[in-house]
Design a protein around this motif. Structure first.
Motif, short mmCIF file in Angstrom:
data_model
loop_
_atom_site.label_atom_id
_atom_site.label_comp_id
_atom_site.label_asym_id
_atom_site.label_seq_id
_atom_site.Cartn_x
_atom_site.Cartn_y
_atom_site.Cartn_z
N UNK A 1 0.84 -1.21 0.00
CA UNK A 1 0.00 0.00 0.00
C UNK A 1 0.87 1.26 0.00
N UNK B 1 2.29 1.76 -3.49
CA UNK B 1 1.28 2.31 -4.41
C UNK B 1 1.04 3.80 -4.14
N UNK B 2 1.03 4.15 -2.85
CA UNK B 2 0.78 5.54 -2.48
C UNK B 2 1.91 6.43 -3.01
N UNK C 1 1.96 6.40 -6.94
CA UNK C 1 0.83 7.19 -7.45
C UNK C 1 1.15 8.68 -7.38
N UNK C 2 1.65 9.12 -6.21
CA UNK C 2 1.99 10.55 -6.04
C UNK C 2 3.14 10.94 -6.98
N UNK D 1 3.94 9.70 -9.92
CA UNK D 1 3.45 9.83 -11.31
C UNK D 1 2.70 11.16 -11.47
N UNK D 2 1.88 11.47 -10.46
CA UNK D 2 1.10 12.72 -10.54
C UNK D 2 2.01 13.94 -10.54
N UNK D 3 3.03 13.93 -9.69
CA UNK D 3 3.96 15.07 -9.64
C UNK D 3 4.84 15.13 -10.89
N UNK D 4 5.06 13.99 -11.50
CA UNK D 4 5.83 13.96 -12.75
C UNK D 4 5.06 14.73 -13.84
N UNK D 5 3.75 14.47 -13.92
CA UNK D 5 2.92 15.18 -14.89
C UNK D 5 2.94 16.69 -14.60
N UNK D 6 2.83 17.01 -13.32
CA UNK D 6 2.87 18.40 -12.88
C UNK D 6 4.19 19.05 -13.31
N UNK E 1 5.48 15.30 3.11
CA UNK E 1 4.66 14.34 2.36
C UNK E 1 5.05 12.91 2.75
N UNK F 1 2.65 10.20 4.60
CA UNK F 1 2.39 8.87 4.03
C UNK F 1 2.74 7.77 5.03
#
Lengths: 131, 105
Positions: free
Chosen positions: B29, B32-33, B36-37, B39-44, B74, B78
């Motif tokens: 878990x 994954x947490x 997930x974060x 990947x999201x910050x990579x896009x950002x 962060x 987590x």
């Protein structure tokens, strides 16, 4: 500004699908359907990977927005909602950055599922998987 | 900096998960947490790079310190979520046993 809302929305939808799929699998198992435990990862488990990534990631991203003062604990919760110009910018960000985030997480998950299936299949072929 | 710290946390969590024979600590878990974060910050970061170009790689010292502090916070958050989840799900039955013993005394 509020890009994490796109991933939260996806997480909610995927969680619902996961629960429905889980119920279907339990029903199928009770109905005497042939168990494919050793050569197949249940779809509900794969969906759980996706929800964990989406929920976990969104939670940490939401914290970042709180840190930057973009999310507040009082209505309307998003500071950008206080004036129409900021709100328009926020919706644009959700539609671009947020949707891209959700898409990339989903794409990574698809890759993970393909890789996991290949690994399980290979292990089953060489007799490594326990029945 | 937040992205970098989260990626390092994700890699460390994944290595810990991989080296354990049974994941009875719920490390999956945590992985994954963090992933997930990340990947999201990579896009950002990609969107920010498109906007700022080379300036993205030369942030002001104050921004870097703030981002480092945020990244560490962060990771701490987590870890707290993971520990709380571990105590609630109690996969090894340690909490249940401890409470039972306390009640028996």
């Amino acid at each position: 500004m509020a890009c994490f809302t796109a991933t939260v929305a996806e997480a909610v939808v995927v969680k619902v699908i996961e629960k429905v799929e889980e119920k279907k699998e339990i029903k199928a198992a009770e109905g005497g359907a042939k168990a494919e435990v050793s050569t197949h990862i249940p779809f509900s488990r794969k969906l759980k990977w996706l929800t964990s990534m989406l929920i976990g990631g969104s939670f940490l991203l939401a914290f970042e927005h709180v840190w930057h003062g973009e999310v507040v604990p009082w209505f309307p919760f998003l500071t950008a909602m206080n004036n129409p110009e900021d709100a328009a910018e926020m919706f644009s960000e959700i539609a671009t950055v947020g949707v891209c985030m959700a898409a990339l997480v989903t794409l990574v998950w698809v890759g993970m599922c393909i890789a996991a299936d290949a690994i399980v299949k290979r292990a089953a072929g060489s007799g490594e998987v326990e029945a | 900096m937040t992205l970098l710290i989260t990626v390092f946390a994700a890699v460390i969590a994944t290595v810990l998960w991989y080296t354990r024979k049974n994941d009875n600590l719920g490390l999956g878990f945590l992985c994954f947490m963090f992933w997930g974060a990340s990947i999201m910050w990579l896009v950002d970061a990609v969107f920010e790079y498109v906007e700022l170009k080379e300036a993205y790689f030369t942030p002001a010292l104050e921004d870097m310190i703030n981002d480092t502090f945020l990244g560490l916070s962060v990771v701490a958050l987590a870890l707290v979520v993971w520990v709380v989840r571990l105590l609630i799900t109690d996969p090894r039955g340690v909490v249940r046993r401890s409470l039972k013993n306390s009640a028996a005394r």
